[in-house]
Design a protein around this motif. Structure first.
Motif, PDB file in Angstrom:
ATOM      1  N   ARG A 141      -4.384  -7.716   1.563  1.00  0.00           N
ATOM      2  CA  ARG A 141      -3.162  -7.823   0.767  1.00  0.00           C
ATOM      3  C   ARG A 141      -3.422  -7.374  -0.663  1.00  0.00           C
ATOM      4  NH1 ARG A 141      -1.013 -13.630   0.902  1.00  0.00           N
ATOM      5  NH2 ARG A 141      -0.916 -13.188   3.128  1.00  0.00           N
ATOM      6  N   ASP A 142      -4.660  -7.567  -1.119  1.00  0.00           N
ATOM      7  CA  ASP A 142      -5.025  -7.164  -2.483  1.00  0.00           C
ATOM      8  C   ASP A 142      -5.167  -5.654  -2.616  1.00  0.00           C
ATOM      9  OD1 ASP A 142      -4.989  -9.741  -3.351  1.00  0.00           O
ATOM     10  OD2 ASP A 142      -7.152 -10.060  -3.149  1.00  0.00           O
ATOM     11  N   SER A 146       1.550  -0.786  -1.919  1.00  0.00           N
ATOM     12  CA  SER A 146       2.625   0.205  -2.042  1.00  0.00           C
ATOM     13  C   SER A 146       2.175   1.559  -1.513  1.00  0.00           C
ATOM     14  CB  SER A 146       3.063   0.330  -3.502  1.00  0.00           C
ATOM     15  OG  SER A 146       1.977   0.748  -4.319  1.00  0.00           O
ATOM     16  N   GLN A 147       0.900   1.901  -1.771  1.00  0.00           N
ATOM     17  CA  GLN A 147       0.368   3.175  -1.292  1.00  0.00           C
ATOM     18  C   GLN A 147       0.307   3.193   0.233  1.00  0.00           C
ATOM     19  OE1 GLN A 147      -3.531   4.121  -2.757  1.00  0.00           O
ATOM     20  NE2 GLN A 147      -3.575   6.128  -1.815  1.00  0.00           N
ATOM     21  N   ARG A 148      -0.152   2.086   0.825  1.00  0.00           N
ATOM     22  CA  ARG A 148      -0.261   2.046   2.287  1.00  0.00           C
ATOM     23  C   ARG A 148       1.123   2.010   2.927  1.00  0.00           C
ATOM     24  NH1 ARG A 148      -5.006  -0.803   3.409  1.00  0.00           N
ATOM     25  NH2 ARG A 148      -5.997   1.179   3.834  1.00  0.00           N
ATOM     26  N   ASN A 149       2.055   1.305   2.306  1.00  0.00           N
ATOM     27  CA  ASN A 149       3.419   1.287   2.844  1.00  0.00           C
ATOM     28  C   ASN A 149       4.021   2.688   2.826  1.00  0.00           C
ATOM     29  OD1 ASN A 149       3.591  -1.440   3.487  1.00  0.00           O
ATOM     30  ND2 ASN A 149       4.201  -2.021   1.413  1.00  0.00           N
ATOM     31  N   LEU A 194      -5.036   5.227  12.515  1.00  0.00           N
ATOM     32  CA  LEU A 194      -6.084   4.671  11.653  1.00  0.00           C
ATOM     33  C   LEU A 194      -6.407   5.647  10.522  1.00  0.00           C
ATOM     34  CD1 LEU A 194      -8.648   3.084  14.184  1.00  0.00           C
ATOM     35  CD2 LEU A 194      -6.885   1.938  12.848  1.00  0.00           C
ATOM     36  N   ARG A 195      -6.467   6.927  10.865  1.00  0.00           N
ATOM     37  CA  ARG A 195      -6.753   7.952   9.852  1.00  0.00           C
ATOM     38  C   ARG A 195      -5.627   8.023   8.828  1.00  0.00           C
ATOM     39  NH1 ARG A 195      -4.732  12.694   9.778  1.00  0.00           N
ATOM     40  NH2 ARG A 195      -4.197  12.668  12.003  1.00  0.00           N
ATOM     41  N   LYS A 196      -4.379   8.036   9.295  1.00  0.00           N
ATOM     42  CA  LYS A 196      -3.239   8.152   8.384  1.00  0.00           C
ATOM     43  C   LYS A 196      -3.119   6.958   7.434  1.00  0.00           C
ATOM     44  CE  LYS A 196      -0.296  11.045  11.348  1.00  0.00           C
ATOM     45  NZ  LYS A 196       0.975  11.091  12.138  1.00  0.00           N
ATOM     46  N   ILE A 207      -4.706  -6.787  11.637  1.00  0.00           N
ATOM     47  CA  ILE A 207      -4.462  -7.882  10.688  1.00  0.00           C
ATOM     48  C   ILE A 207      -3.461  -7.454   9.621  1.00  0.00           C
ATOM     49  CG2 ILE A 207      -5.537  -9.262   8.861  1.00  0.00           C
ATOM     50  CD1 ILE A 207      -7.962  -9.558  10.641  1.00  0.00           C
ATOM     51  N   TRP A 208      -3.589  -6.218   9.148  1.00  0.00           N
ATOM     52  CA  TRP A 208      -2.632  -5.714   8.164  1.00  0.00           C
ATOM     53  C   TRP A 208      -1.222  -5.662   8.759  1.00  0.00           C
ATOM     54  CZ3 TRP A 208       0.475  -1.283   7.871  1.00  0.00           C
ATOM     55  CH2 TRP A 208       1.061  -1.041   6.628  1.00  0.00           C
ATOM     56  N   ALA A 209      -1.107  -5.211  10.002  1.00  0.00           N
ATOM     57  CA  ALA A 209       0.196  -5.115  10.662  1.00  0.00           C
ATOM     58  C   ALA A 209       0.828  -6.487  10.839  1.00  0.00           C
ATOM     59  CB  ALA A 209       0.055  -4.416  12.008  1.00  0.00           C
TER      60      ALA A 209
END
Length: 217
Positions: A141-142, A146-149, A194-196, A207-209
């Motif tokens: 979460r840290d 915003s970049q990953r979204n 995973l690459r994207k 876990i992120w999902a």
């Protein structure tokens, strides 16, 4: 798998390594095909055997667990790699998951819990103690959320569906069954997403999902 899961154990502590071997011998689902006292030795065995599961110590002399894990992942095998360590440090946990670990278990866990967690990892589920799962979720979460979204926009609809399946702990075989596609096709899509999203492991992505509330419709 009707004939059981093949396993390689890599741990530089002879006494603990023997203990793991004895634990695995109690469950007919696991078939030991190799053991190693060092990362370099273990890497040779893993490459030769292509096991279903690698149980890997974190703190080893010369070639440590993280370096060994990265080298195993570079072989591009289908092997699941689960760290089994004394370290509950969040930095070690995050480093292992980002290097591609499919699970992270502690040596002070109950034997029955270790066995059940190894089986979960083989089924594509998140093999990680609940308290460490919370630590990992906070670490992710840290990250620059915003970049990953924004990266999510690069995923195809199929990749989004598969990411949701990972969040639900489905193995490649079960993902294929859920979506009506071949298991090999699932593997291709998983590598692509995973690459994207700049993830190095299914566990990290799952876990992120879950944290993002991504679910199957």
């Amino acid at each position: 798998m009707s004939n059981g899961y093949t396993v390689v154990v890599i741990d530089d502590h002879p006494l603990f390594r023997k203990g793991v071997l004895q634990l695995l011998a109690l469950d007919e689902r696991f078939i030991l095909v190799g053991e190693a006292a060092s990362g370099a030795e273990g890497l040779v065995i893993v490459q030769a055997q292509n096991p279903d599961l690698v149980i890997l110590d974190l703190n080893m002399k010369e070639m440590d667990g993280i370096s060994t894990l990265r080298a195993i992942k570079e072989l591009d095998l289908d092997s699941r790699v689960v760290m089994l360590t004394v370290s509950d440090q969040s930095s070690d946990l995050v480093a292992a998951v980002r290097a591609g670990a499919d699970g992270y278990l502690l040596k002070d866990m109950e034997p029955e819990e270790i066995i059940s967690s190894l089986a979960e990892a083989l089924d594509g589920q998140m093999a990680i103690p609940e308290r460490l799962g919370r630590v990992l979720a906070l670490a992710l979460r840290d990250d620059d959320a915003s970049q990953r979204n924004a990266m999510m926009d690069s995923l195809t609809e199929r990749e989004r569906e598969i990411l949701a399946c990972l969040a639900n702990g489905l193995s490649n075989k079960l993902v294929g069954r859920e979506l009506g596609i071949a298991e090999g096709t699932v593997k291709v899509h998983v590598k692509s997403l995973l690459r994207k999203l700049s993830f190095r492991s299914r566990l990290e992505a799952a876990i992120w999902a879950v944290e993002q509330g991504i679910k199957l419709r």
